[in-house]
Scaffold this motif. Structure first.
Motif, PDB file in Angstrom:
ATOM      1  N   CYS A 191      24.949 -24.079 -31.473  1.00 29.03           N
ATOM      2  CA  CYS A 191      24.335 -25.407 -31.374  1.00 29.03           C
ATOM      3  C   CYS A 191      25.323 -26.415 -30.810  1.00 29.03           C
ATOM      4  N   ALA A 192      26.580 -26.328 -31.246  1.00 30.60           N
ATOM      5  CA  ALA A 192      27.605 -27.237 -30.732  1.00 30.60           C
ATOM      6  C   ALA A 192      27.880 -26.981 -29.259  1.00 30.60           C
ATOM      7  N   GLY A 193      27.933 -25.707 -28.883  1.00 31.87           N
ATOM      8  CA  GLY A 193      28.197 -25.367 -27.489  1.00 31.87           C
ATOM      9  C   GLY A 193      27.095 -25.807 -26.549  1.00 31.87           C
ATOM     10  N   GLY A 200      20.622 -28.044 -34.348  1.00 33.75           N
ATOM     11  CA  GLY A 200      21.698 -28.080 -35.329  1.00 33.75           C
ATOM     12  C   GLY A 200      21.267 -28.694 -36.642  1.00 33.75           C
ATOM     13  N   ARG A 201      20.407 -29.712 -36.577  1.00 32.45           N
ATOM     14  CA  ARG A 201      19.891 -30.311 -37.802  1.00 32.45           C
ATOM     15  C   ARG A 201      19.016 -29.328 -38.580  1.00 32.45           C
ATOM     16  N   SER A 227      30.042 -33.527 -34.468  1.00 31.20           N
ATOM     17  CA  SER A 227      31.016 -34.250 -33.648  1.00 31.20           C
ATOM     18  C   SER A 227      30.795 -33.980 -32.169  1.00 31.20           C
ATOM     19  N   LYS A 228      30.607 -32.703 -31.807  1.00 30.75           N
ATOM     20  CA  LYS A 228      30.423 -32.365 -30.402  1.00 30.75           C
ATOM     21  C   LYS A 228      29.086 -32.852 -29.865  1.00 30.75           C
ATOM     22  N   GLY A 258      38.262 -38.495 -31.319  1.00 34.48           N
ATOM     23  CA  GLY A 258      39.134 -38.603 -30.149  1.00 34.48           C
ATOM     24  C   GLY A 258      38.439 -38.402 -28.826  1.00 34.48           C
ATOM     25  N   THR A 259      37.257 -37.800 -28.811  1.00 28.78           N
ATOM     26  CA  THR A 259      36.604 -37.465 -27.549  1.00 28.78           C
ATOM     27  C   THR A 259      35.402 -38.338 -27.227  1.00 28.78           C
ATOM     28  N   HIS A 260      35.025 -39.257 -28.123  1.00 26.26           N
ATOM     29  CA  HIS A 260      33.808 -40.022 -27.882  1.00 26.26           C
ATOM     30  C   HIS A 260      34.063 -41.498 -27.596  1.00 26.26           C
TER      31      HIS A 260
END
Length: 388
Positions: A191-193, A200-201, A227-228, A258-260
């Motif tokens: 789901c993250a990928g 994912g929920r 997060s992703k 850190g990535t958003h």
């Protein structure tokens, strides 16, 4: 020919089976009564391991009246656990060549039909990234257990074949198989990928229904997935509700911030400081996420100070090529002197070369020198270059 010492102990007969002997000598010893039901089993295993199937059949038939039934019993009670251990050893070191040889022996011995062996073969081929072979054996297995489905899902997910992994998961649900603690982390990784937040929920609901909220691996993947997918609010909510955390948990949440962007990089640094305050030891992945956050958020001075402390060994984490890459990106974004960036490239390339030399690999044709790089080979640290 190795001269046999007629000893009743099973381990010696196993040794004899591995060494081999002439067929006539085997017949003579059977007629002489040296072989008993209790002593023959280790020797049969030894014969099977070295591929001496002719002598195996001879021994089984000559042990009248126990003959064929005894041979089958030896195979089921001893050979299957033996080959299970051999397959497990190949899987742990990802030795595909040996795994295929053992698979060929299994087919020759005649135990490839056993579901226990098939399940382990599927898991091992999946671990060796051979999903075609794993899927073929999986399709021919009579009883497809949760372990088998988990092996297929994990194998596809590890190769970033997320859609195939989710397809297997759907088959698992249609077959009515029960989840265990190893099922949902791989599904959440898919789901993250795919950035599939809606799916994912739904998987999160499955985590709650099956009572896996106390499983740390599942909780870590929940934080990573949210997060992703960009839902930092729910990711932080899951993070805050955890009663147990490890470096993976902290790294996942820090990486999300850190990535958003949107001023979240400062929160990533604050979370890293909180991690240190609670006594959690950061690892190399944690530092990569923090340096990335500093790079994206323009926190150059903070990133430089953190890198200096890593260089001094204050955190006990060895600098890796990924850390130098983060620093090059950070200084490049901040518009720093090209000489300093060149020095970082040189040191990162030198580190890569040093590690590959330890593995006896030739990398001379893979690395190119960095022009105009200052000479810091005389023992001066990177701080001296920054202060120039």
């Amino acid at each position: 020919m190795v001269k046999r010492n007629v000893v009743k102990a099973g381990e010696f007969r196993f040794f004899d089976g591995c060494c081999g002997w002439e067929k006539d000598q085997l017949k003579e010893e059977i007629r002489a009564g040296y072989w008993t039901v209790a002593a023959c089993s280790p020797t049969i295993i030894g014969l099977i391991v070295v591929g001496n199937y002719i002598h195996t059949q001879v021994l089984g038939k000559r042990l009248s009246p126990h003959g064929p039934s005894l041979l089958q019993s030896c195979i089921l009670t001893n050979t299957i656990p033996l080959y299970f251990s051999l397959i497990e050893s190949c899987s742990s070191i990802k030795n595909l060549n040996t795994l295929r040889k053992i698979h060929a022996q299994i087919v020759t011995v005649g135990i490839s039909y056993h579901d226990f062996i098939r399940a382990k073969l599927v898991s091992s081929y999946a671990a060796c990234a051979q999903m075609h072979e794993a899927a073929l054996i999986f399709s021919r297995t009579n009883r497809q257990s949760t372990f088998l489905y988990n092996s297929m899902i994990r194998g596809y997910a590890s190769l970033n074949l997320f859609r195939q992994a989710l397809s297997v998961y759907r088959q698992m649900l249609r077959a009515g198989k029960q989840h265990d603690r190893r099922t949902l982390p791989s599904v959440l990784k898919c789901c993250a990928g795919l950035s599939a937040l809606h799916l994912g929920r739904q998987v999160h609901m499955a985590v709650l229904v099956h009572g896996f909220t106390d499983d740390l691996a599942t909780s870590n993947m929940l934080v990573t997935m949210y997060s992703k997918c960009g839902d930092l609010r729910i990711a932080r909510q899951v993070f805050d509700e955890l009663t147990e955390r490890n470096s993976v948990t902290w790294s996942a949440m820090i990486a999300g911030y850190g990535t958003h962007g949107c001023c979240a990089e400062a929160e990533a640094v604050r979370l890293f400081e909180e991690m240190l305050d609670v006594g959690e030891s950061p690892d190399a992945v944690t530092f990569t996420t923090v340096l990335t956050a500093c790079s994206h958020g323009g926190l150059t001075e903070l990133g430089r100070n953190l890198f200096e402390k890593m260089e001094e060994g204050k955190f006990g984490v060895e600098l890796g090529l990924e850390h130098y890459t983060c620093m090059v990106d950070m200084l490049g974004r901040a518009g720093h002197d090209r000489v300093l960036v060149g020095e970082l490239l040189f040191r990162g390339s030198y580190l890569l070369e040093e590690r590959r030399e330890k593995r006896n690999l030739n990398i001379e044709d893979r690395l190119s020198p960095v022009p105009d790089a200052p000479s810091c080979r005389d023992g001066h640290g990177l701080r001296d270059c920054w202060n120039r």
